[in-house]
Design a protein around this motif. Structure first.
Motif, PDB file in Angstrom:
ATOM      1  N   GLU A  48       0.997  -1.231  -0.020  1.00 24.45           N
ATOM      2  CA  GLU A  48       0.144  -0.019   0.066  1.00 24.45           C
ATOM      3  C   GLU A  48       0.911   1.206   0.012  1.00 24.45           C
ATOM      4  N   GLU A  49       2.059   1.087   0.778  1.00 30.18           N
ATOM      5  CA  GLU A  49       2.704   2.527   0.847  1.00 30.18           C
ATOM      6  C   GLU A  49       3.375   2.838  -0.250  1.00 30.18           C
ATOM      7  N   LEU A  50       3.694   1.447  -1.058  1.00 29.36           N
ATOM      8  CA  LEU A  50       4.380   1.706  -2.236  1.00 29.36           C
ATOM      9  C   LEU A  50       3.558   2.216  -3.456  1.00 29.36           C
ATOM     10  N   ASP A  51       2.356   1.626  -3.456  1.00 29.28           N
ATOM     11  CA  ASP A  51       1.369   2.262  -4.371  1.00 29.28           C
ATOM     12  C   ASP A  51       1.170   3.599  -4.156  1.00 29.28           C
ATOM     13  N   GLN A  52       1.021   3.995  -2.877  1.00 33.13           N
ATOM     14  CA  GLN A  52       0.807   5.521  -2.613  1.00 33.13           C
ATOM     15  C   GLN A  52       2.129   6.464  -3.216  1.00 33.13           C
ATOM     16  N   ARG A  53       3.306   5.800  -3.017  1.00 31.04           N
ATOM     17  CA  ARG A  53       4.584   6.695  -3.481  1.00 31.04           C
ATOM     18  C   ARG A  53       4.406   6.584  -4.874  1.00 31.04           C
ATOM     19  N   ILE A  54       3.992   5.612  -5.570  1.00 30.62           N
ATOM     20  CA  ILE A  54       3.884   5.716  -7.121  1.00 30.62           C
ATOM     21  C   ILE A  54       2.723   6.544  -7.659  1.00 30.62           C
ATOM     22  N   ASP A  55       1.861   6.649  -6.891  1.00 27.62           N
ATOM     23  CA  ASP A  55       0.715   7.625  -7.253  1.00 27.62           C
ATOM     24  C   ASP A  55       1.250   8.939  -7.204  1.00 27.62           C
ATOM     25  N   GLN A  56       1.895   9.155  -6.160  1.00 26.14           N
ATOM     26  CA  GLN A  56       2.226  10.751  -5.970  1.00 26.14           C
ATOM     27  C   GLN A  56       3.434  10.990  -6.676  1.00 26.14           C
ATOM     28  N   SER A  57       4.044  10.107  -7.276  1.00 22.69           N
ATOM     29  CA  SER A  57       5.304  10.201  -8.137  1.00 22.69           C
ATOM     30  C   SER A  57       4.384  10.705  -9.611  1.00 22.69           C
ATOM     31  N   GLU A  58       3.438   9.955  -9.878  1.00 27.75           N
ATOM     32  CA  GLU A  58       2.864  10.098 -11.180  1.00 27.75           C
ATOM     33  C   GLU A  58       2.212  11.393 -11.198  1.00 27.75           C
ATOM     34  N   GLU A  59       1.451  11.933 -10.103  1.00 31.69           N
ATOM     35  CA  GLU A  59       0.856  12.814  -9.986  1.00 31.69           C
ATOM     36  C   GLU A  59       1.804  14.221 -10.165  1.00 31.69           C
ATOM     37  N   ASP A  60       2.982  14.003  -9.438  1.00 25.68           N
ATOM     38  CA  ASP A  60       3.938  15.221  -9.360  1.00 25.68           C
ATOM     39  C   ASP A  60       4.569  15.313 -11.007  1.00 25.68           C
ATOM     40  N   PHE A  61       4.629  14.152 -11.437  1.00 28.67           N
ATOM     41  CA  PHE A  61       5.095  14.488 -13.060  1.00 28.67           C
ATOM     42  C   PHE A  61       4.087  15.044 -13.719  1.00 28.67           C
ATOM     43  N   LYS A  62       2.969  14.524 -13.755  1.00 24.55           N
ATOM     44  CA  LYS A  62       1.822  15.282 -14.429  1.00 24.55           C
ATOM     45  C   LYS A  62       1.667  16.914 -14.209  1.00 24.55           C
ATOM     46  N   ASN A  63       1.997  17.371 -12.866  1.00 25.01           N
ATOM     47  CA  ASN A  63       2.018  18.652 -12.726  1.00 25.01           C
ATOM     48  C   ASN A  63       3.176  19.236 -12.550  1.00 25.01           C
ATOM     49  N   ASN A  64       4.493  18.753 -13.536  1.00 19.88           N
ATOM     50  CA  ASN A  64       5.700  19.113 -13.662  1.00 19.88           C
ATOM     51  C   ASN A  64       6.269  19.754 -12.213  1.00 19.88           C
ATOM     52  N   ARG A  65       6.199  18.999 -11.332  1.00 16.18           N
ATOM     53  CA  ARG A  65       6.875  19.002 -10.022  1.00 16.18           C
ATOM     54  C   ARG A  65       8.023  18.040  -9.978  1.00 16.18           C
ATOM     55  N   PHE A  66       9.038  18.155 -10.609  1.00 19.98           N
ATOM     56  CA  PHE A  66      10.315  17.246 -10.813  1.00 19.98           C
ATOM     57  C   PHE A  66      11.651  18.159 -11.058  1.00 19.98           C
ATOM     58  N   LYS A  67      12.375  17.524 -11.037  1.00 13.60           N
ATOM     59  CA  LYS A  67      13.640  18.100 -11.503  1.00 13.60           C
ATOM     60  C   LYS A  67      14.518  17.018 -12.578  1.00 13.60           C
ATOM     61  N   LYS A  68      14.845  17.534 -13.577  1.00 16.26           N
ATOM     62  CA  LYS A  68      15.785  17.052 -14.538  1.00 16.26           C
ATOM     63  C   LYS A  68      16.951  16.321 -14.124  1.00 16.26           C
ATOM     64  N   THR A  69      17.473  15.357 -14.645  1.00 15.25           N
ATOM     65  CA  THR A  69      18.713  14.783 -14.265  1.00 15.25           C
ATOM     66  C   THR A  69      19.934  15.873 -14.243  1.00 15.25           C
ATOM     67  N   SER A  70      19.931  16.570 -15.549  1.00 13.84           N
ATOM     68  CA  SER A  70      20.856  17.613 -15.760  1.00 13.84           C
ATOM     69  C   SER A  70      21.099  18.371 -14.631  1.00 13.84           C
ATOM     70  N   GLU A  71      19.749  19.135 -14.023  1.00  7.58           N
ATOM     71  CA  GLU A  71      19.887  20.088 -13.004  1.00  7.58           C
ATOM     72  C   GLU A  71      20.169  19.474 -11.821  1.00  7.58           C
ATOM     73  N   LEU A  72      20.028  18.115 -11.324  1.00  6.88           N
ATOM     74  CA  LEU A  72      20.546  17.444 -10.220  1.00  6.88           C
ATOM     75  C   LEU A  72      21.946  17.280 -10.340  1.00  6.88           C
ATOM     76  N   LEU A  73      22.744  17.036 -11.451  1.00 10.89           N
ATOM     77  CA  LEU A  73      24.125  16.917 -11.649  1.00 10.89           C
ATOM     78  C   LEU A  73      24.790  18.168 -11.625  1.00 10.89           C
ATOM     79  N   SER A  74      24.051  19.414 -12.189  1.00 11.74           N
ATOM     80  CA  SER A  74      24.801  20.640 -12.006  1.00 11.74           C
ATOM     81  C   SER A  74      25.103  21.236 -10.503  1.00 11.74           C
ATOM     82  N   LYS A  75      23.940  20.793  -9.643  1.00  7.56           N
ATOM     83  CA  LYS A  75      24.015  20.975  -8.388  1.00  7.56           C
ATOM     84  C   LYS A  75      25.324  20.662  -7.610  1.00  7.56           C
ATOM     85  N   TYR A  76      25.780  19.482  -8.105  1.00  7.67           N
ATOM     86  CA  TYR A  76      26.887  18.797  -7.372  1.00  7.67           C
ATOM     87  C   TYR A  76      27.904  18.860  -8.177  1.00  7.67           C
ATOM     88  N   LYS A  77      28.345  19.665  -9.060  1.00  6.20           N
ATOM     89  CA  LYS A  77      29.394  19.960  -9.666  1.00  6.20           C
ATOM     90  C   LYS A  77      30.251  21.039  -9.255  1.00  6.20           C
TER      91      LYS A  77
END
Length: 77
Positions: A48-77
């Protein structure tokens, strides 16, 4: 004798060991104990917890609440 004093005594005795075999045995015991602690503290998610996380992640993606890999990598360079 409290735990800290016992640890210090153990370390002193360990440092005086000359037997490679004895050190190897103690290393094995330590690795086993560390593994037991990790396994004891590990709490896997329920389905159930895993399903909730998946649902939340999909909702975040639909609403453009995510970071691109390039953004994350640039933070640590």
């Amino acid at each position: 004798m409290d735990l800290e004093a016992r640890k210090i005594e153990f370390i002193k005795d360990f440092l005086q060991l000359q037997s490679e075999e004895a050190i190897s045995r103690l290393e094995k015991v330590l690795k086993k104990e560390k593994k037991n602690v990790i396994e004891k503290d590990f709490n896997p998610m329920t389905q159930e917890e895993l399903d909730q996380r998946i649902d939340q992640s999909e909702e975040d993606f639909k609403n453009n609440r995510f970071k691109k890999t390039s953004e994350l990598l640039s933070k640590y360079k």
